[in-house]
Motif scaffolding. Sequence first.
Motif, PDB file in Angstrom:
ATOM      1  N   LEU C  54       0.831  -1.198   0.000  1.00 12.60           N
ATOM      2  CA  LEU C  54       0.000   0.000   0.000  1.00 12.60           C
ATOM      3  C   LEU C  54       0.871   1.255   0.000  1.00 12.60           C
ATOM      4  O   LEU C  54       0.667   2.179  -0.802  1.00 12.60           O
ATOM      5  CB  LEU C  54      -0.902  -0.031   1.242  1.00 12.60           C
ATOM      6  CG  LEU C  54      -2.059   0.935   1.255  1.00 12.60           C
ATOM      7  CD1 LEU C  54      -3.006   0.598   0.127  1.00 12.60           C
ATOM      8  CD2 LEU C  54      -2.791   0.846   2.582  1.00 12.60           C
ATOM      9  N   SER C 105      -0.334   6.943   7.599  1.00 14.19           N
ATOM     10  CA  SER C 105      -1.758   6.895   7.297  1.00 14.19           C
ATOM     11  C   SER C 105      -2.156   5.555   6.710  1.00 14.19           C
ATOM     12  O   SER C 105      -3.274   5.091   6.948  1.00 14.19           O
ATOM     13  CB  SER C 105      -2.161   8.051   6.391  1.00 14.19           C
ATOM     14  OG  SER C 105      -1.211   8.235   5.401  1.00 14.19           O
ATOM     15  N   SER C 106      -1.254   4.887   5.946  1.00 17.55           N
ATOM     16  CA  SER C 106      -1.677   3.573   5.454  1.00 17.55           C
ATOM     17  C   SER C 106      -1.778   2.582   6.602  1.00 17.55           C
ATOM     18  O   SER C 106      -2.672   1.721   6.586  1.00 17.55           O
ATOM     19  CB  SER C 106      -0.798   3.031   4.330  1.00 17.55           C
ATOM     20  OG  SER C 106       0.473   3.520   4.367  1.00 17.55           O
ATOM     21  N   GLN C 108      -2.720   3.323   9.660  1.00 17.41           N
ATOM     22  CA  GLN C 108      -4.008   3.654  10.294  1.00 17.41           C
ATOM     23  C   GLN C 108      -5.160   3.082   9.499  1.00 17.41           C
ATOM     24  O   GLN C 108      -6.088   2.479  10.042  1.00 17.41           O
ATOM     25  CB  GLN C 108      -4.162   5.182  10.352  1.00 17.41           C
ATOM     26  CG  GLN C 108      -3.379   5.839  11.445  1.00 17.41           C
ATOM     27  CD  GLN C 108      -3.985   5.558  12.796  1.00 17.41           C
ATOM     28  OE1 GLN C 108      -5.189   5.586  12.939  1.00 17.41           O
ATOM     29  NE2 GLN C 108      -3.157   5.259  13.764  1.00 17.41           N
ATOM     30  N   PHE C 109      -5.083   3.269   8.173  1.00 17.98           N
ATOM     31  CA  PHE C 109      -6.158   2.826   7.300  1.00 17.98           C
ATOM     32  C   PHE C 109      -6.323   1.310   7.380  1.00 17.98           C
ATOM     33  O   PHE C 109      -7.429   0.800   7.555  1.00 17.98           O
ATOM     34  CB  PHE C 109      -5.831   3.263   5.871  1.00 17.98           C
ATOM     35  CG  PHE C 109      -6.768   2.698   4.858  1.00 17.98           C
ATOM     36  CD1 PHE C 109      -8.046   3.216   4.718  1.00 17.98           C
ATOM     37  CD2 PHE C 109      -6.380   1.637   4.045  1.00 17.98           C
ATOM     38  CE1 PHE C 109      -8.908   2.689   3.792  1.00 17.98           C
ATOM     39  CE2 PHE C 109      -7.245   1.108   3.127  1.00 17.98           C
ATOM     40  CZ  PHE C 109      -8.515   1.629   2.994  1.00 17.98           C
ATOM     41  N   VAL C 110      -5.205   0.604   7.280  1.00 13.91           N
ATOM     42  CA  VAL C 110      -5.271  -0.856   7.332  1.00 13.91           C
ATOM     43  C   VAL C 110      -5.854  -1.303   8.672  1.00 13.91           C
ATOM     44  O   VAL C 110      -6.685  -2.207   8.738  1.00 13.91           O
ATOM     45  CB  VAL C 110      -3.867  -1.453   7.119  1.00 13.91           C
ATOM     46  CG1 VAL C 110      -3.854  -2.932   7.412  1.00 13.91           C
ATOM     47  CG2 VAL C 110      -3.411  -1.211   5.717  1.00 13.91           C
ATOM     48  N   GLU C 111      -5.442  -0.633   9.724  1.00 17.54           N
ATOM     49  CA  GLU C 111      -5.928  -1.009  11.044  1.00 17.54           C
ATOM     50  C   GLU C 111      -7.442  -0.838  11.142  1.00 17.54           C
ATOM     51  O   GLU C 111      -8.165  -1.736  11.585  1.00 17.54           O
ATOM     52  CB  GLU C 111      -5.224  -0.160  12.103  1.00 17.54           C
ATOM     53  CG  GLU C 111      -5.373  -0.730  13.484  1.00 17.54           C
ATOM     54  CD  GLU C 111      -4.630   0.092  14.516  1.00 17.54           C
ATOM     55  OE1 GLU C 111      -3.862   0.985  14.127  1.00 17.54           O
ATOM     56  OE2 GLU C 111      -4.841  -0.163  15.709  1.00 17.54           O
ATOM     57  N   MET C 112      -7.943   0.312  10.669  1.00 19.53           N
ATOM     58  CA  MET C 112      -9.380   0.573  10.731  1.00 19.53           C
ATOM     59  C   MET C 112     -10.153  -0.414   9.882  1.00 19.53           C
ATOM     60  O   MET C 112     -11.171  -0.968  10.286  1.00 19.53           O
ATOM     61  CB  MET C 112      -9.666   1.999  10.255  1.00 19.53           C
ATOM     62  CG  MET C 112      -9.537   2.995  11.375  1.00 19.53           C
ATOM     63  SD  MET C 112      -9.582   4.726  10.945  1.00 19.53           S
ATOM     64  CE  MET C 112      -9.862   4.862   9.259  1.00 19.53           C
ATOM     65  N   TYR C 113      -9.626  -0.658   8.669  1.00 21.25           N
ATOM     66  CA  TYR C 113     -10.283  -1.557   7.737  1.00 21.25           C
ATOM     67  C   TYR C 113     -10.394  -2.962   8.321  1.00 21.25           C
ATOM     68  O   TYR C 113     -11.449  -3.588   8.293  1.00 21.25           O
ATOM     69  CB  TYR C 113      -9.473  -1.574   6.440  1.00 21.25           C
ATOM     70  CG  TYR C 113     -10.072  -2.400   5.346  1.00 21.25           C
ATOM     71  CD1 TYR C 113     -11.121  -1.908   4.590  1.00 21.25           C
ATOM     72  CD2 TYR C 113      -9.574  -3.669   5.070  1.00 21.25           C
ATOM     73  CE1 TYR C 113     -11.668  -2.667   3.583  1.00 21.25           C
ATOM     74  CE2 TYR C 113     -10.116  -4.428   4.051  1.00 21.25           C
ATOM     75  CZ  TYR C 113     -11.166  -3.920   3.314  1.00 21.25           C
ATOM     76  OH  TYR C 113     -11.702  -4.679   2.325  1.00 21.25           O
ATOM     77  N   LYS C 116     -12.877  -3.254  11.198  1.00 21.78           N
ATOM     78  CA  LYS C 116     -14.275  -3.175  10.782  1.00 21.78           C
ATOM     79  C   LYS C 116     -14.701  -4.453  10.073  1.00 21.78           C
ATOM     80  O   LYS C 116     -15.748  -5.016  10.357  1.00 21.78           O
ATOM     81  CB  LYS C 116     -14.429  -1.966   9.859  1.00 21.78           C
ATOM     82  CG  LYS C 116     -15.813  -1.747   9.335  1.00 21.78           C
ATOM     83  CD  LYS C 116     -16.505  -0.625  10.077  1.00 21.78           C
ATOM     84  CE  LYS C 116     -17.872  -0.398   9.478  1.00 21.78           C
ATOM     85  NZ  LYS C 116     -18.917  -0.380  10.465  1.00 21.78           N
TER      86      LYS C 116
END
Lengths: 208, 202, 231
Positions: C54, C105-106, C108-113, C116
């Motif tokens: 990513l 930020s990637s 963070q994004f991966v973690e949130m994704y 969820k």
Amino acid sequence: MAASEPTALERFINGILPENPVFRQLLGMCPVLAVTNGMKPAMTMAAATASVLICANIIISLIRGFLKPHLRILVFTLTIATFVTITDRFLAAYVYTMSKQLGPYVPLIIVNCLIISRCEICASKQRVSVAIADAVGMSIGYALPLACIATVRELLGSGTWFGCPVLAESWWPRWGIMVLPPGGFLVLGILLATSEWYTHRRAARAGM
Amino acid sequence: MTMNQQLKQGNYITQAWLVILLALLYGSALAGVHVGLSDRIEHNKRNEIYSQIPNLVPDAVQEKTQEKTVQGLDGKTTIVYQACDAKGQCIGWVLRGSGQGFADRIELLVGIDPTLSSITGMYVLDQKETPGLGNYITDPERFQNQFATKKIDPPLVVVKSDPDPQHEILAITGATISSESVSDTVNKTIANLKQPILDLNR
Amino acid sequence: METIINLIQIALLAALINNFVLHYFVGICPFLGVSRRVDMAVGMGCAVTFVISLAAFLSWTFTYYLLRPEAPLPAWIWKLVGGSADAKIDLSVLSYIMYIFVIASSVQFVEMYLRKFFPSLYKSFGVFLPLITTNCAILFACLEIMKQLQNPNELWGLHEALTLAVAGGIGFTIAITLMAGLREELDLCDVPKPFQGPGIALVIAGIMAMAFMGFTGMDQGVKNALSSLLH
């Protein structure tokens, strides 16, 4: 330690041996292994790391009163990345050959856990003078192991020290492996074991 | 609702003013450093090549060198350096080439004479070959100097003993692959740029 | 076809010959810290490979269009605000800051994704994700891509950048899994006291690095074999 916040002198001494970043905390290992195939790159790296660490510590300590807890890491990263860029440019402008030899390892100072952990543990909580003492102590504590490993590797691997010939090729066969990646792992492993052994022996003696 | 939003927005500013301020500050610091040092860095990069030109083409004067942009046979545009003597007379060319070595990419410079018939020098700019074996390609005595007397046609060949003085390169003991990659890179670079340079002269 | 051979060569170089951990020494911290059990090591390797791809995608995009010396976007904006057309704009001074934020930020994004949509997966390697931000391997991949994009003669496309990143991540996974396997066996051994912990791990890593040096030159061989197969 009785006092909740160590003084400048304590911070300074702490960095050099009791809390040595490499031997005790195992922080910032990538450059310790990667740039120690010679004394010159190792010392350039130590100087670069020191300058970033000192500058970042000063700035963070100056603004510590305004830091919001959840934006803390963002501010640290921004500060460190800026100073690393500045250091990188200075190296490229004034010691170009070294900058070329160190290559990606100068920008990789950004993710050197040593700097961010010092910002978090010391600079964001204490006065500027203490933060500077801490940064200088830690920098010396970081330069020492780099110098140890680089000396061993350069002497055994290419028979030189700071690029000056020390061991003649006629009676000292070059240990090529020392300047190659495996040499870094082996020397650091043995050095860590030595420091561990020394600490144990001292503790045992103190116990007697 | 709107009140709430306004409150929230005000909140963002109070939260982030430090970050914004620092970003502006650091931005200007970086801009200052860039403006102050970029010329020097560019000069360093150029100098790396330019300082070698007198060694690659005998009698060449560094300051008289001219840069020419040519399109190689592989379709890529490249800069070649026209080496000149003190009077400004063209006395050779310096080409830059790169190829895969044993460990990593090897970057090198080749000096050739103005008629493009023979090589006048070779210098390795960048390599990460095995220390003690492959990295002798940077050694003038052991390896680099033998390029200075070679002819361009037919292409260079690497041999392990008794090299022919005009077409053959003596391999470094224990590092035949590194030696071969250097001579291959030299051959390829010259083959790629020879015709475009001849066209340039016309 | 040439392109595919070239990609195979890049992949071999990144995964085996110039292994991120054992040749470039990046990602040493997790390599020593999270290599006590094989399942954890595999989890860490997968997380790194994912984030590295990513981050490589994002940093290639930013570098190609924005940050390299001949990037199109700044020149276009410069023209839009009325600057002269032949001005040279070089934003590469901002690249390090850009990369570190892309990585953060990637992550963070991966973690949130993951939290969820794949809660079970999140549970198994979510703990490693915050650690990855300070993993040198990812920034290193971005920097390697930057190096290629600054060289106008051999400008890398997105496919090459992604190959490097994925292969680098796989190389990291290979190294850390092998290490974890060896360290599991090591628990049954009588290691001298001073060497216990990181000491012996580094010595093992040294021997592994020697073994990986054996791959050197393999890329040329594979390339030659594939080319002769084709012709």
